[in-house]
Design a protein around this motif. Structure first.
Motif, short mmCIF file in Angstrom:
data_model
loop_
_atom_site.label_atom_id
_atom_site.label_comp_id
_atom_site.label_asym_id
_atom_site.label_seq_id
_atom_site.Cartn_x
_atom_site.Cartn_y
_atom_site.Cartn_z
N THR A 98 -12.41 11.12 8.01
CA THR A 98 -13.87 10.92 8.04
C THR A 98 -14.49 10.58 6.69
OG1 THR A 98 -15.94 11.82 8.93
CG2 THR A 98 -14.55 13.33 7.68
N HIS A 99 -13.75 10.82 5.59
CA HIS A 99 -14.32 10.53 4.27
C HIS A 99 -13.54 9.47 3.49
CE1 HIS A 99 -17.46 13.46 4.52
NE2 HIS A 99 -16.63 14.45 4.72
N ALA A 100 -12.24 9.34 3.74
CA ALA A 100 -11.46 8.31 3.04
C ALA A 100 -11.27 7.07 3.91
CB ALA A 100 -10.10 8.86 2.63
N ARG A 101 -11.20 7.26 5.22
CA ARG A 101 -11.04 6.15 6.16
C ARG A 101 -12.13 6.26 7.22
NH1 ARG A 101 -8.73 4.54 2.62
NH2 ARG A 101 -6.56 3.90 2.35
N THR A 102 -13.35 6.07 6.78
CA THR A 102 -14.48 6.26 7.68
C THR A 102 -14.52 5.19 8.76
OG1 THR A 102 -15.85 4.96 6.18
CG2 THR A 102 -15.88 7.34 5.88
N GLY A 103 -15.10 5.55 9.89
CA GLY A 103 -15.26 4.60 10.97
C GLY A 103 -16.32 3.57 10.63
N ALA A 104 -16.31 2.46 11.38
CA ALA A 104 -17.30 1.40 11.15
C ALA A 104 -18.69 1.92 11.48
CB ALA A 104 -16.97 0.20 12.03
N PRO A 105 -19.68 1.67 10.61
CA PRO A 105 -21.04 2.17 10.86
C PRO A 105 -21.71 1.42 12.01
CG PRO A 105 -21.03 0.74 8.94
CD PRO A 105 -19.59 0.93 9.34
N ARG A 106 -22.68 2.06 12.63
CA ARG A 106 -23.46 1.40 13.67
C ARG A 106 -24.39 0.37 13.03
NH1 ARG A 106 -26.32 5.79 17.24
NH2 ARG A 106 -26.73 3.90 18.47
N ARG A 107 -24.90 -0.53 13.82
CA ARG A 107 -25.77 -1.59 13.29
C ARG A 107 -27.08 -0.99 12.78
NH1 ARG A 107 -25.80 -6.48 17.51
NH2 ARG A 107 -25.71 -7.81 15.69
N GLY A 108 -27.60 -1.56 11.75
CA GLY A 108 -28.82 -1.05 11.15
C GLY A 108 -28.54 -0.50 9.77
N LYS A 109 -29.55 -0.05 9.10
CA LYS A 109 -29.38 0.49 7.76
C LYS A 109 -28.61 1.80 7.82
CE LYS A 109 -31.73 1.85 3.52
NZ LYS A 109 -33.02 2.09 2.85
N VAL A 110 -27.64 1.95 6.94
CA VAL A 110 -26.81 3.16 6.90
C VAL A 110 -27.29 4.05 5.77
CG1 VAL A 110 -24.50 4.07 6.60
CG2 VAL A 110 -24.83 1.91 7.81
N MET A 111 -27.68 5.25 6.11
CA MET A 111 -28.09 6.23 5.09
C MET A 111 -26.86 7.03 4.69
SD MET A 111 -31.24 5.65 4.64
CE MET A 111 -32.73 5.01 5.45
N THR A 112 -26.30 6.79 3.53
CA THR A 112 -25.07 7.44 3.11
C THR A 112 -25.29 8.86 2.65
OG1 THR A 112 -25.35 6.56 0.89
CG2 THR A 112 -24.03 5.27 2.44
N ASP A 113 -26.53 9.21 2.38
CA ASP A 113 -26.81 10.55 1.89
C ASP A 113 -28.25 10.90 2.25
OD1 ASP A 113 -27.82 12.51 -0.38
OD2 ASP A 113 -25.64 12.65 -0.33
N PRO A 114 -28.53 12.17 2.58
CA PRO A 114 -29.91 12.53 2.90
C PRO A 114 -30.90 12.17 1.82
CG PRO A 114 -28.41 14.30 3.49
CD PRO A 114 -27.61 13.28 2.75
N GLU A 115 -30.45 12.10 0.57
CA GLU A 115 -31.36 11.76 -0.51
C GLU A 115 -31.84 10.31 -0.44
OE1 GLU A 115 -29.36 12.67 -4.12
OE2 GLU A 115 -29.30 14.83 -3.74
N ASP A 116 -31.09 9.48 0.34
CA ASP A 116 -31.47 8.08 0.47
C ASP A 116 -32.62 7.86 1.45
OD1 ASP A 116 -29.48 7.36 -1.26
OD2 ASP A 116 -27.99 7.03 0.29
N VAL A 117 -32.94 8.90 2.24
CA VAL A 117 -34.02 8.77 3.22
C VAL A 117 -35.34 8.67 2.46
CG1 VAL A 117 -35.20 9.81 5.16
CG2 VAL A 117 -32.70 10.06 4.92
N PRO A 118 -36.16 7.63 2.72
CA PRO A 118 -37.42 7.49 1.97
C PRO A 118 -38.39 8.61 2.28
CG PRO A 118 -37.31 5.90 3.77
CD PRO A 118 -35.95 6.53 3.67
N ALA A 119 -39.14 9.03 1.29
CA ALA A 119 -40.13 10.08 1.48
C ALA A 119 -41.26 9.55 2.35
CB ALA A 119 -40.67 10.53 0.13
N PRO A 120 -41.87 10.43 3.17
CA PRO A 120 -42.99 9.98 4.01
C PRO A 120 -44.16 9.53 3.17
CG PRO A 120 -42.79 12.39 4.02
CD PRO A 120 -41.58 11.85 3.33
N ALA A 121 -44.86 8.51 3.66
CA ALA A 121 -46.02 7.97 2.90
C ALA A 121 -47.16 8.98 2.90
CB ALA A 121 -46.49 6.66 3.55
N LYS A 122 -47.89 9.01 1.78
CA LYS A 122 -49.02 9.93 1.68
C LYS A 122 -50.18 9.43 2.51
CE LYS A 122 -47.89 11.43 -3.02
NZ LYS A 122 -48.38 11.53 -4.41
N VAL A 123 -50.89 10.35 3.10
CA VAL A 123 -52.05 10.01 3.90
C VAL A 123 -53.09 9.35 3.01
CG1 VAL A 123 -53.90 10.88 5.38
CG2 VAL A 123 -51.62 11.90 5.50
N GLY A 124 -53.63 8.21 3.45
CA GLY A 124 -54.68 7.54 2.70
C GLY A 124 -54.15 6.62 1.62
N ALA A 125 -52.80 6.52 1.51
CA ALA A 125 -52.23 5.67 0.47
C ALA A 125 -52.43 4.20 0.82
CB ALA A 125 -50.77 5.97 0.30
#
Length: 286
Positions: free
Chosen positions: A259-286
Protein backbone atom coordinates in the motif's frame (compact mmCIF):
# COMPACT_ATOMS: atom_id res chain seq x y z
CA UNK A 1 9.20 17.25 12.79
CA UNK A 2 10.73 13.91 13.80
CA UNK A 3 7.83 11.90 12.33
CA UNK A 4 8.65 9.97 9.14
CA UNK A 5 5.73 9.41 6.78
CA UNK A 6 4.76 5.86 5.73
CA UNK A 7 5.99 6.10 2.14
CA UNK A 8 9.40 7.16 3.47
CA UNK A 9 9.78 4.56 6.22
CA UNK A 10 8.67 1.77 3.89
CA UNK A 11 11.59 2.79 1.67
CA UNK A 12 13.80 2.48 4.75
CA UNK A 13 12.37 -0.99 5.38
CA UNK A 14 13.40 -2.13 1.90
CA UNK A 15 16.86 -0.58 2.27
CA UNK A 16 17.27 -2.31 5.65
CA UNK A 17 16.25 -5.66 4.16
CA UNK A 18 18.84 -5.26 1.40
CA UNK A 19 21.56 -4.30 3.88
CA UNK A 20 20.85 -7.30 6.12
CA UNK A 21 20.73 -9.77 3.22
CA UNK A 22 24.14 -8.62 1.93
CA UNK A 23 25.84 -8.31 5.33
CA UNK A 24 28.96 -10.38 6.03
CA UNK A 25 28.60 -13.66 7.91
CA UNK A 26 30.66 -12.37 10.83
CA UNK A 27 28.57 -9.25 11.33
CA UNK A 28 25.27 -11.07 10.83
CA UNK A 29 26.05 -13.69 13.47
CA UNK A 30 27.57 -11.23 15.93
CA UNK A 31 24.63 -8.83 15.74
CA UNK A 32 22.16 -11.70 16.05
CA UNK A 33 24.04 -13.15 19.04
CA UNK A 34 23.87 -9.84 20.90
CA UNK A 35 20.20 -9.37 20.02
CA UNK A 36 19.34 -12.82 21.42
CA UNK A 37 21.35 -12.17 24.58
CA UNK A 38 19.82 -8.76 25.30
CA UNK A 39 16.28 -9.97 24.66
CA UNK A 40 16.91 -12.96 26.93
CA UNK A 41 18.07 -10.66 29.72
CA UNK A 42 14.93 -8.57 29.25
CA UNK A 43 12.79 -11.70 29.49
CA UNK A 44 14.58 -12.78 32.67
CA UNK A 45 14.05 -9.28 34.05
CA UNK A 46 10.34 -9.32 33.20
CA UNK A 47 9.80 -12.75 34.78
CA UNK A 48 11.66 -11.61 37.91
CA UNK A 49 9.53 -8.46 38.20
CA UNK A 50 6.33 -10.44 37.64
CA UNK A 51 7.22 -13.00 40.34
CA UNK A 52 8.31 -10.38 42.85
CA UNK A 53 5.33 -8.07 42.35
CA UNK A 54 2.71 -10.68 41.55
CA UNK A 55 1.57 -8.43 38.70
CA UNK A 56 2.15 -9.58 35.12
CA UNK A 57 1.33 -6.14 33.75
CA UNK A 58 4.32 -4.61 35.53
CA UNK A 59 6.63 -7.17 33.93
CA UNK A 60 5.10 -6.53 30.52
CA UNK A 61 5.45 -2.76 30.92
CA UNK A 62 9.19 -3.15 31.58
CA UNK A 63 10.08 -5.92 29.11
CA UNK A 64 10.32 -3.59 26.04
CA UNK A 65 13.48 -2.01 27.48
CA UNK A 66 15.46 -4.92 26.04
CA UNK A 67 13.86 -4.66 22.61
CA UNK A 68 14.51 -0.94 22.45
CA UNK A 69 18.15 -1.34 23.47
CA UNK A 70 18.96 -4.03 20.92
CA UNK A 71 17.41 -2.13 18.01
CA UNK A 72 19.02 1.17 18.95
CA UNK A 73 22.33 -0.71 18.98
CA UNK A 74 21.70 -2.07 15.49
CA UNK A 75 21.32 -5.76 16.41
CA UNK A 76 19.00 -8.19 14.62
CA UNK A 77 16.22 -10.55 15.69
CA UNK A 78 14.90 -13.39 13.55
CA UNK A 79 11.41 -11.90 13.81
CA UNK A 80 12.65 -8.64 12.28
CA UNK A 81 14.54 -10.13 9.31
CA UNK A 82 11.52 -12.33 8.56
CA UNK A 83 9.70 -9.10 7.72
CA UNK A 84 12.40 -6.91 6.16
CA UNK A 85 14.60 -9.12 3.97
CA UNK A 86 11.80 -10.46 1.71
CA UNK A 87 10.88 -6.87 0.79
CA UNK A 88 14.32 -6.34 -0.76
CA UNK A 89 13.80 -9.49 -2.82
CA UNK A 90 10.33 -8.35 -3.94
CA UNK A 91 11.81 -4.96 -4.85
CA UNK A 92 14.42 -6.76 -7.00
CA UNK A 93 17.41 -5.29 -5.21
CA UNK A 94 20.70 -6.51 -6.80
CA UNK A 95 22.14 -9.57 -5.07
CA UNK A 96 19.05 -10.25 -2.97
CA UNK A 97 17.38 -13.52 -3.96
CA UNK A 98 15.94 -16.58 -2.22
CA UNK A 99 19.43 -17.88 -1.41
CA UNK A 100 20.57 -14.65 0.23
CA UNK A 101 17.31 -14.43 2.17
CA UNK A 102 17.49 -18.00 3.50
CA UNK A 103 21.18 -17.54 4.35
CA UNK A 104 20.34 -14.45 6.40
CA UNK A 105 17.49 -16.18 8.22
CA UNK A 106 19.65 -19.20 9.04
CA UNK A 107 22.56 -17.14 10.37
CA UNK A 108 20.30 -14.90 12.43
CA UNK A 109 18.54 -17.95 13.89
CA UNK A 110 21.88 -19.46 14.94
CA UNK A 111 23.13 -16.17 16.36
CA UNK A 112 19.92 -15.49 18.30
CA UNK A 113 19.93 -19.01 19.70
CA UNK A 114 23.57 -18.75 20.76
CA UNK A 115 22.97 -15.46 22.58
CA UNK A 116 19.77 -16.62 24.27
CA UNK A 117 21.33 -19.93 25.33
CA UNK A 118 24.35 -18.16 26.79
CA UNK A 119 22.11 -16.01 28.98
CA UNK A 120 19.99 -19.06 29.89
CA UNK A 121 23.09 -20.80 31.28
CA UNK A 122 24.19 -17.67 33.12
CA UNK A 123 20.77 -17.16 34.68
CA UNK A 124 20.55 -20.81 35.71
CA UNK A 125 23.89 -20.39 37.49
CA UNK A 126 22.68 -17.22 39.23
CA UNK A 127 19.34 -18.71 40.28
CA UNK A 128 20.88 -21.89 41.72
CA UNK A 129 24.21 -20.55 43.10
CA UNK A 130 26.13 -22.51 40.48
CA UNK A 131 23.73 -25.49 40.58
CA UNK A 132 24.57 -26.04 44.26
CA UNK A 133 20.98 -25.57 45.46
CA UNK A 134 17.39 -25.75 44.23
CA UNK A 135 16.24 -22.85 42.06
CA UNK A 136 14.68 -19.90 43.83
CA UNK A 137 11.14 -18.69 43.18
CA UNK A 138 12.08 -17.04 39.88
CA UNK A 139 13.87 -20.19 38.73
CA UNK A 140 10.87 -22.32 39.63
CA UNK A 141 8.63 -20.03 37.60
CA UNK A 142 10.91 -20.37 34.57
CA UNK A 143 10.60 -24.13 34.84
CA UNK A 144 6.81 -23.87 35.05
CA UNK A 145 6.65 -21.62 31.97
CA UNK A 146 8.56 -24.20 29.94
CA UNK A 147 6.21 -26.98 31.00
CA UNK A 148 3.00 -24.99 30.52
CA UNK A 149 3.95 -23.83 27.04
CA UNK A 150 5.04 -27.19 25.64
CA UNK A 151 3.21 -30.03 27.37
CA UNK A 152 0.31 -27.63 27.91
CA UNK A 153 -0.15 -27.32 24.14
CA UNK A 154 0.48 -31.03 23.54
CA UNK A 155 -2.35 -31.94 25.92
CA UNK A 156 -4.77 -30.34 23.44
CA UNK A 157 -3.40 -32.13 20.37
CA UNK A 158 -4.16 -30.49 17.01
CA UNK A 159 -6.11 -27.68 18.71
CA UNK A 160 -3.04 -26.94 20.84
CA UNK A 161 -0.80 -26.84 17.76
CA UNK A 162 -3.20 -24.46 16.02
CA UNK A 163 -3.31 -22.22 19.09
CA UNK A 164 0.50 -22.19 19.28
CA UNK A 165 0.79 -21.28 15.60
CA UNK A 166 -1.77 -18.45 15.86
CA UNK A 167 -0.02 -17.07 18.95
CA UNK A 168 3.19 -17.03 16.89
CA UNK A 169 1.40 -15.14 14.10
CA UNK A 170 -0.03 -12.56 16.49
CA UNK A 171 3.32 -12.17 18.21
CA UNK A 172 5.26 -11.14 15.15
CA UNK A 173 2.42 -8.95 13.93
CA UNK A 174 3.15 -6.87 17.02
CA UNK A 175 6.94 -7.35 17.17
CA UNK A 176 7.46 -6.48 13.50
CA UNK A 177 5.26 -3.44 14.03
CA UNK A 178 7.78 -2.53 16.72
CA UNK A 179 10.64 -3.02 14.24
CA UNK A 180 8.94 -0.72 11.75
CA UNK A 181 8.02 1.74 14.49
CA UNK A 182 11.72 2.42 15.06
CA UNK A 183 11.80 3.86 11.53
CA UNK A 184 8.84 6.18 12.09
CA UNK A 185 10.88 8.81 13.92
CA UNK A 186 14.27 10.46 13.62
CA UNK A 187 14.55 11.07 17.39
CA UNK A 188 15.58 8.51 20.01
CA UNK A 189 12.60 9.33 22.22
CA UNK A 190 10.20 8.96 19.28
CA UNK A 191 11.68 5.61 18.32
CA UNK A 192 11.48 4.29 21.90
CA UNK A 193 7.86 5.35 22.42
CA UNK A 194 6.78 3.88 19.09
CA UNK A 195 8.59 0.58 19.73
CA UNK A 196 7.38 0.26 23.32
CA UNK A 197 3.66 0.04 22.53
CA UNK A 198 3.42 -3.07 20.31
CA UNK A 199 6.07 -4.95 22.33
CA UNK A 200 4.06 -4.37 25.49
CA UNK A 201 0.99 -5.83 23.77
CA UNK A 202 2.78 -9.00 22.61
CA UNK A 203 4.39 -9.75 25.97
CA UNK A 204 1.37 -9.14 28.16
CA UNK A 205 -0.91 -11.16 25.89
CA UNK A 206 1.39 -14.19 26.15
CA UNK A 207 2.03 -14.52 22.42
CA UNK A 208 4.86 -16.82 21.27
CA UNK A 209 8.17 -15.22 20.26
CA UNK A 210 10.76 -17.61 18.84
CA UNK A 211 13.78 -15.74 20.25
CA UNK A 212 12.33 -15.18 23.74
CA UNK A 213 11.54 -18.90 23.76
CA UNK A 214 15.17 -19.69 22.94
CA UNK A 215 15.84 -18.40 26.45
CA UNK A 216 12.74 -19.53 28.35
CA UNK A 217 12.81 -23.19 27.41
CA UNK A 218 16.53 -24.00 27.80
CA UNK A 219 16.28 -22.17 31.14
CA UNK A 220 13.25 -24.25 32.06
CA UNK A 221 15.07 -27.48 31.24
CA UNK A 222 18.02 -26.49 33.43
CA UNK A 223 15.75 -25.38 36.27
CA UNK A 224 13.58 -28.46 36.65
CA UNK A 225 10.89 -28.06 34.00
CA UNK A 226 8.97 -31.28 33.32
CA UNK A 227 9.40 -31.43 29.55
CA UNK A 228 11.99 -32.65 27.02
CA UNK A 229 14.07 -31.08 24.25
CA UNK A 230 11.74 -32.81 21.79
CA UNK A 231 8.72 -31.23 23.48
CA UNK A 232 10.39 -27.84 23.17
CA UNK A 233 11.17 -28.22 19.47
CA UNK A 234 7.92 -29.84 18.32
CA UNK A 235 5.46 -28.20 20.70
CA UNK A 236 6.93 -24.73 20.69
CA UNK A 237 10.00 -23.58 18.77
CA UNK A 238 9.29 -24.94 15.27
CA UNK A 239 5.59 -23.94 15.10
CA UNK A 240 6.45 -20.59 16.69
CA UNK A 241 9.11 -19.86 14.05
CA UNK A 242 6.60 -20.63 11.28
CA UNK A 243 3.92 -18.51 12.94
CA UNK A 244 6.36 -15.63 13.43
CA UNK A 245 7.30 -15.77 9.73
CA UNK A 246 3.66 -15.72 8.60
CA UNK A 247 2.64 -12.98 11.03
CA UNK A 248 5.46 -10.54 10.37
CA UNK A 249 5.57 -10.97 6.61
CA UNK A 250 1.82 -11.06 5.99
CA UNK A 251 0.43 -8.47 8.39
CA UNK A 252 3.34 -6.03 8.42
CA UNK A 253 5.91 -6.38 5.62
CA UNK A 254 3.74 -7.26 2.63
CA UNK A 255 0.86 -5.05 3.74
CA UNK A 256 2.99 -1.92 4.09
CA UNK A 257 4.91 -2.72 0.90
CA UNK A 258 1.70 -3.20 -1.10
CA UNK A 259 0.00 0.00 0.00
CA UNK A 260 2.95 2.39 0.33
CA UNK A 261 5.68 1.12 -2.02
CA UNK A 262 3.44 -0.38 -4.72
CA UNK A 263 0.31 1.68 -4.38
CA UNK A 264 -2.76 0.99 -6.47
CA UNK A 265 -3.79 3.27 -9.32
CA UNK A 266 -5.61 6.36 -8.00
CA UNK A 267 -9.21 7.09 -8.88
CA UNK A 268 -9.93 9.84 -11.40
CA UNK A 269 -9.81 13.36 -10.08
CA UNK A 270 -7.37 15.24 -7.91
CA UNK A 271 -5.45 12.99 -5.53
CA UNK A 272 -4.84 14.32 -2.04
CA UNK A 273 -1.64 12.58 -0.95
CA UNK A 274 -1.77 13.99 2.54
CA UNK A 275 -4.42 15.63 4.74
CA UNK A 276 -2.28 18.75 4.78
CA UNK A 277 -2.91 19.12 1.04
CA UNK A 278 -6.63 19.68 1.60
CA UNK A 279 -7.32 23.42 1.06
CA UNK A 280 -8.56 25.37 4.05
CA UNK A 281 -12.21 26.46 3.92
CA UNK A 282 -12.77 29.98 2.58
CA UNK A 283 -13.49 32.69 5.12
CA UNK A 284 -17.00 34.05 5.26
CA UNK A 285 -17.22 37.37 3.43
CA UNK A 286 -13.90 36.89 1.64
Amino acid sequence: MSYVRPAEFVGKMIDAGESKALMSTRDTVLRAFMAGAILALAAAFAVTVTVQTGNALVGALLFPVGFCMLYLLGFDLLTGVFTLVPLAWLDKRPGVGPGAMLRNWGLVFLGNFGGALTVAVMMAVVLTFGFSMDPNEVGQRLGEIGTDRTVGYADHGAAGMLTLFVRGVLCNWMVSTGVVAAMMSTSVSGKVIAMWMPILVFFYMGFEHSVVNMFLFPSGLMLGGDFSIGDYLIWNEIPTVVGNLVGGLTFVGLTLYATHARTGAPRRGKVMTDPEDVPAPAKVGA
